[in-house]
Design a protein around this motif. Structure first.
Motif, PDB file in Angstrom:
ATOM      1  N   THR A 153       0.813  -1.214   0.000  1.00 14.66           N
ATOM      2  CA  THR A 153       0.000   0.000   0.000  1.00 14.66           C
ATOM      3  C   THR A 153       0.849   1.267   0.000  1.00 14.66           C
ATOM      4  O   THR A 153       0.407   2.300  -0.513  1.00 14.66           O
ATOM      5  N   ALA A 154       2.036   1.228   0.580  1.00 16.01           N
ATOM      6  CA  ALA A 154       2.863   2.438   0.662  1.00 16.01           C
ATOM      7  C   ALA A 154       4.313   2.073   0.902  1.00 16.01           C
ATOM      8  O   ALA A 154       4.624   1.030   1.501  1.00 16.01           O
ATOM      9  N   CYS A 155       5.234   2.936   0.438  1.00 14.11           N
ATOM     10  CA  CYS A 155       6.663   2.805   0.715  1.00 14.11           C
ATOM     11  C   CYS A 155       7.254   4.189   0.938  1.00 14.11           C
ATOM     12  O   CYS A 155       6.840   5.168   0.304  1.00 14.11           O
ATOM     13  N   ARG A 156       8.224   4.279   1.833  1.00  9.82           N
ATOM     14  CA  ARG A 156       8.961   5.529   2.065  1.00  9.82           C
ATOM     15  C   ARG A 156      10.435   5.206   2.195  1.00  9.82           C
ATOM     16  O   ARG A 156      10.826   4.264   2.895  1.00  9.82           O
ATOM     17  N   GLN A 157      11.277   5.991   1.505  1.00 11.23           N
ATOM     18  CA  GLN A 157      12.720   5.835   1.570  1.00 11.23           C
ATOM     19  C   GLN A 157      13.348   7.047   2.261  1.00 11.23           C
ATOM     20  O   GLN A 157      12.788   8.145   2.230  1.00 11.23           O
ATOM     21  N   ASN A 158      14.511   6.818   2.880  1.00 10.24           N
ATOM     22  CA  ASN A 158      15.272   7.932   3.441  1.00 10.24           C
ATOM     23  C   ASN A 158      16.705   7.492   3.685  1.00 10.24           C
ATOM     24  O   ASN A 158      16.965   6.686   4.597  1.00 10.24           O
ATOM     25  N   ALA A 159      17.625   7.996   2.901  1.00 14.48           N
ATOM     26  CA  ALA A 159      19.057   7.704   3.025  1.00 14.48           C
ATOM     27  C   ALA A 159      19.311   6.193   2.931  1.00 14.48           C
ATOM     28  O   ALA A 159      18.620   5.487   2.199  1.00 14.48           O
ATOM     29  N   VAL A 160      20.326   5.714   3.674  1.00 13.46           N
ATOM     30  CA  VAL A 160      20.672   4.293   3.661  1.00 13.46           C
ATOM     31  C   VAL A 160      20.386   3.719   5.038  1.00 13.46           C
ATOM     32  O   VAL A 160      20.075   4.443   5.979  1.00 13.46           O
ATOM     33  N   LEU A 161      20.509   2.414   5.172  1.00 10.12           N
ATOM     34  CA  LEU A 161      20.174   1.761   6.429  1.00 10.12           C
ATOM     35  C   LEU A 161      21.131   2.155   7.548  1.00 10.12           C
ATOM     36  O   LEU A 161      22.349   2.241   7.346  1.00 10.12           O
ATOM     37  N   LEU A 162      20.567   2.384   8.728  1.00 15.37           N
ATOM     38  CA  LEU A 162      21.367   2.583   9.932  1.00 15.37           C
ATOM     39  C   LEU A 162      21.840   1.248  10.494  1.00 15.37           C
ATOM     40  O   LEU A 162      22.998   1.089  10.886  1.00 15.37           O
ATOM     41  N   VAL A 163      20.910   0.320  10.591  1.00 19.83           N
ATOM     42  CA  VAL A 163      21.201  -1.041  11.046  1.00 19.83           C
ATOM     43  C   VAL A 163      20.807  -1.984   9.916  1.00 19.83           C
ATOM     44  O   VAL A 163      19.698  -1.905   9.389  1.00 19.83           O
ATOM     45  N   ASP A 164      21.721  -2.844   9.545  1.00 21.67           N
ATOM     46  CA  ASP A 164      21.504  -3.742   8.402  1.00 21.67           C
ATOM     47  C   ASP A 164      21.807  -5.165   8.842  1.00 21.67           C
ATOM     48  O   ASP A 164      22.938  -5.485   9.224  1.00 21.67           O
ATOM     49  N   ARG A 165      20.773  -6.011   8.846  1.00 15.10           N
ATOM     50  CA  ARG A 165      20.907  -7.418   9.218  1.00 15.10           C
ATOM     51  C   ARG A 165      21.528  -7.579  10.600  1.00 15.10           C
ATOM     52  O   ARG A 165      22.403  -8.395  10.827  1.00 15.10           O
ATOM     53  N   GLY A 166      21.031  -6.776  11.521  1.00 15.66           N
ATOM     54  CA  GLY A 166      21.429  -6.908  12.918  1.00 15.66           C
ATOM     55  C   GLY A 166      22.733  -6.253  13.295  1.00 15.66           C
ATOM     56  O   GLY A 166      23.180  -6.390  14.444  1.00 15.66           O
ATOM     57  N   GLU A 167      23.364  -5.517  12.401  1.00 14.38           N
ATOM     58  CA  GLU A 167      24.637  -4.861  12.688  1.00 14.38           C
ATOM     59  C   GLU A 167      24.568  -3.384  12.310  1.00 14.38           C
ATOM     60  O   GLU A 167      23.870  -3.018  11.348  1.00 14.38           O
ATOM     61  N   VAL A 168      25.294  -2.554  13.054  1.00 18.50           N
ATOM     62  CA  VAL A 168      25.385  -1.139  12.708  1.00 18.50           C
ATOM     63  C   VAL A 168      26.053  -1.008  11.352  1.00 18.50           C
ATOM     64  O   VAL A 168      27.135  -1.565  11.115  1.00 18.50           O
ATOM     65  N   SER A 169      25.414  -0.301  10.441  1.00 21.74           N
ATOM     66  CA  SER A 169      25.947  -0.169   9.088  1.00 21.74           C
ATOM     67  C   SER A 169      27.269   0.586   9.102  1.00 21.74           C
ATOM     68  O   SER A 169      27.428   1.592   9.805  1.00 21.74           O
ATOM     69  N   LYS A 170      28.212   0.108   8.296  1.00 21.66           N
ATOM     70  CA  LYS A 170      29.496   0.805   8.174  1.00 21.66           C
ATOM     71  C   LYS A 170      29.348   2.150   7.474  1.00 21.66           C
ATOM     72  O   LYS A 170      30.256   2.975   7.524  1.00 21.66           O
ATOM     73  N   ARG A 171      28.207   2.375   6.853  1.00 23.92           N
ATOM     74  CA  ARG A 171      28.002   3.621   6.108  1.00 23.92           C
ATOM     75  C   ARG A 171      27.520   4.758   7.008  1.00 23.92           C
ATOM     76  O   ARG A 171      27.292   5.867   6.524  1.00 23.92           O
ATOM     77  N   THR A 172      27.351   4.508   8.317  1.00 25.30           N
ATOM     78  CA  THR A 172      26.855   5.572   9.199  1.00 25.30           C
ATOM     79  C   THR A 172      27.850   6.722   9.340  1.00 25.30           C
ATOM     80  O   THR A 172      27.459   7.825   9.712  1.00 25.30           O
ATOM     81  N   ALA A 173      29.119   6.470   9.088  1.00 24.06           N
ATOM     82  CA  ALA A 173      30.124   7.531   9.166  1.00 24.06           C
ATOM     83  C   ALA A 173      30.491   8.074   7.791  1.00 24.06           C
ATOM     84  O   ALA A 173      31.444   8.838   7.650  1.00 24.06           O
ATOM     85  N   GLU A 174      29.728   7.692   6.782  1.00 23.27           N
ATOM     86  CA  GLU A 174      30.024   8.109   5.416  1.00 23.27           C
ATOM     87  C   GLU A 174      29.676   9.576   5.207  1.00 23.27           C
ATOM     88  O   GLU A 174      28.659  10.049   5.697  1.00 23.27           O
ATOM     89  N   GLY A 175      30.526  10.293   4.488  1.00 17.30           N
ATOM     90  CA  GLY A 175      30.303  11.719   4.272  1.00 17.30           C
ATOM     91  C   GLY A 175      29.451  12.007   3.059  1.00 17.30           C
ATOM     92  O   GLY A 175      28.531  11.274   2.738  1.00 17.30           O
ATOM     93  N   ASN A 176      29.798  13.067   2.357  1.00 20.90           N
ATOM     94  CA  ASN A 176      29.108  13.610   1.186  1.00 20.90           C
ATOM     95  C   ASN A 176      27.603  13.637   1.385  1.00 20.90           C
ATOM     96  O   ASN A 176      27.117  14.033   2.432  1.00 20.90           O
TER      97      ASN A 176
END
Length: 445
Positions: free
Chosen positions: A311-334
């Motif tokens: 019925t609905a989808c919303r996106q925002n940036a990339v995952l904070l937590v991915d498959r039970g682990e803190v995403s390595k991309r949380t410190a990514e710049g740009n």
């Protein structure tokens, strides 16, 4: 006559006589002076340049103080005005400077006065009204011999929600930190937990940064998304309703802010077939299904839009937590965590997020003085299997709880007392998108 002339001459020469007036009288009623002339008027005292500079500085401090106190109210207008005049990139840098200044102020305040130890502590006694549910009908197959005793109807009820195990982020947790509580939540009791809450302090360098986490039994609610009248689709000429349908209000239990503005990253949103922004691969995404469930993950890898089941989808940036682990991309710049070439992942500000546990239950989180990484750590500590960031900055971040009233209305309260704005905003038309929950136990079997 000669003597009189001499006397007049002598008198005229005396210093107390006024000059320039016939007959020796003061002109225009002026008083005579002993020196024979009127006293010079006092010159206006001029402000020296030091005084002027001091007054300007004092005025600037007063204006800055008022602006800081009222920042939550005026920040959106100021930000929009800056974007229109100096552009998005420069505005983002100004925001970064302001967040750094605000963080420095918070550090000084904490050293001098301390800070909150529990964002939910309150002395208020709350009495919550919950309508008695309809009685259940239990059918028992007796067989030929019948039954000796009628079983307890409660034995046929679903098992209560299991709280996920939490992880401690500090060696000295505050009382209640990382422990689930049902106190003060709508339609919830220890024996019948629709919701639970806890908090974390995820940043050792900022002990005043508190993240409140709300846990919701996904079997007993429906997650709904509402596009705002302006964002995220206004720039494309696709405006949303911006309101909660009147039929949903009596069943409302919680609401919170959505994601970034439509042009700030062009993160996708689709509701009931209307595309406000195009869905794109690689982005953190949450989608609701027609059966009342929801799913979260990376778009294109874990899920894709299916108009038959979603019925609905919303996106925002990339995952904070991915498959039970803190995403390595949380410190990514740009522009990963924003929409400009500025490392907004390190902005220390209010942030919000949603997540899902391994059991499929919903997590809603928000907190002050956070980076993308510390927000991710808090959700990971709360048991998130997947989590995604929503909007940031204090004017926008708000989670509201709604308590049913005897007259069928609902009363809103902020999830955390430090949150800005009023929970009643979700009962009005909104320019920006948001999400909300209604009670629906049709899948709670």
């Amino acid at each position: 006559m000669e003597a009189g002339s001499r006397l007049s001459g002598v008198l005229a020469s005396l210093p107390w006589r006024r000059r320039g007036s016939p007959g020796g009288q003061a002109a225009d009623g002026e008083e005579e002076g002993i020196e024979g002339s009127r006293a010079a008027p006092a010159r206006p005292r001029r402000l020296g340049w030091r005084r002027v500079v001091g007054l300007v500085l004092l005025l600037g401090v007063l204006v800055a103080g008022v602006a800081y106190v009222e920042k939550d109210r005026i920040a959106p207008e100021v930000a929009d005005a800056l974007r229109a005049t100096i552009g998005d990139e420069r505005t983002a840098r100004v925001e970064g400077w302001f967040f750094a200044f605000e963080d420095a102020v918070q550090k000084v305040k904490f050293r001098l006065f301390g800070g909150e130890e529990n964002p939910f502590e309150t002395e208020e006694v709350r009495v919550s009204f919950v309508a008695r549910p309809a009685a259940r009908t239990v059918v028992v197959w007796a067989g030929k011999r019948g039954v000796d005793a009628m079983p307890n109807p409660d034995a046929f009820l679903p098992a209560p929600m299991t709280f996920p195990a939490t992880r401690q982020l500090r060696s000295n947790p505050e009382p209640g930190e990382g422990s689930w509580s049902t106190v003060g939540l709508p339609r919830t009791s220890p024996a019948d937990p629709l919701m639970a809450k806890t908090f974390f302090r995820p940043d050792p360098s900022r002990p005043y940064a508190l993240v409140g986490v709300l846990l919701v039994d996904a079997r007993r609610v429906r997650l709904r998304m509402v596009a705002g009248t302006v964002d995220p689709g206004g720039s494309r000429g696709v405006k949303g309703p911006g309101t909660i349908p009147a039929s949903d209000v009596p069943h409302l239990v919680a609401a919170w802010n959505g994601g970034f503005k439509g042009d700030h990253g062009n993160f996708g949103m689709v509701v009931e077939g209307t595309e406000y922004q195009r869905l794109r691969n690689g982005l953190a995404t949450v989608c609701t299904r027609r059966d009342g469930s929801f799913v979260m993950g990376e778009y294109g890898r874990d899920l894709v839009w299916d108009p038959q089941t979603m019925t609905a989808c919303r996106q925002n940036a990339v995952l904070l937590v991915d498959r039970g682990e803190v995403s390595k991309r949380t410190a990514e710049g740009n522009d990963t965590w924003g929409y400009v070439q500025v490392n907004s992942s390190e902005f220390i500000t209010w942030r919000s997020a949603i997540g899902v546990t391994k059991d499929g239950n919903l997590l809603v989180a928000a907190g002050n003085s956070l980076s993308a990484e510390t927000l991710a750590r808090a959700l990971w500590a709360a048991g998130a299997e997947y989590a995604m960031q929503l909007d940031i900055n204090s004017p926008y971040v708000l989670t509201a709880l709604f308590f049913p009233q005897p007259d069928g209305s609902v009363k809103g309260e902020r999830f955390m007392a430090a949150m800005p704005d009023s929970p009643g905003r979700f009962l009005r038309t909104q320019e920006r998108d948001f999400m909300y929950l209604v009670v629906d136990e049709s899948r709670y079997r």
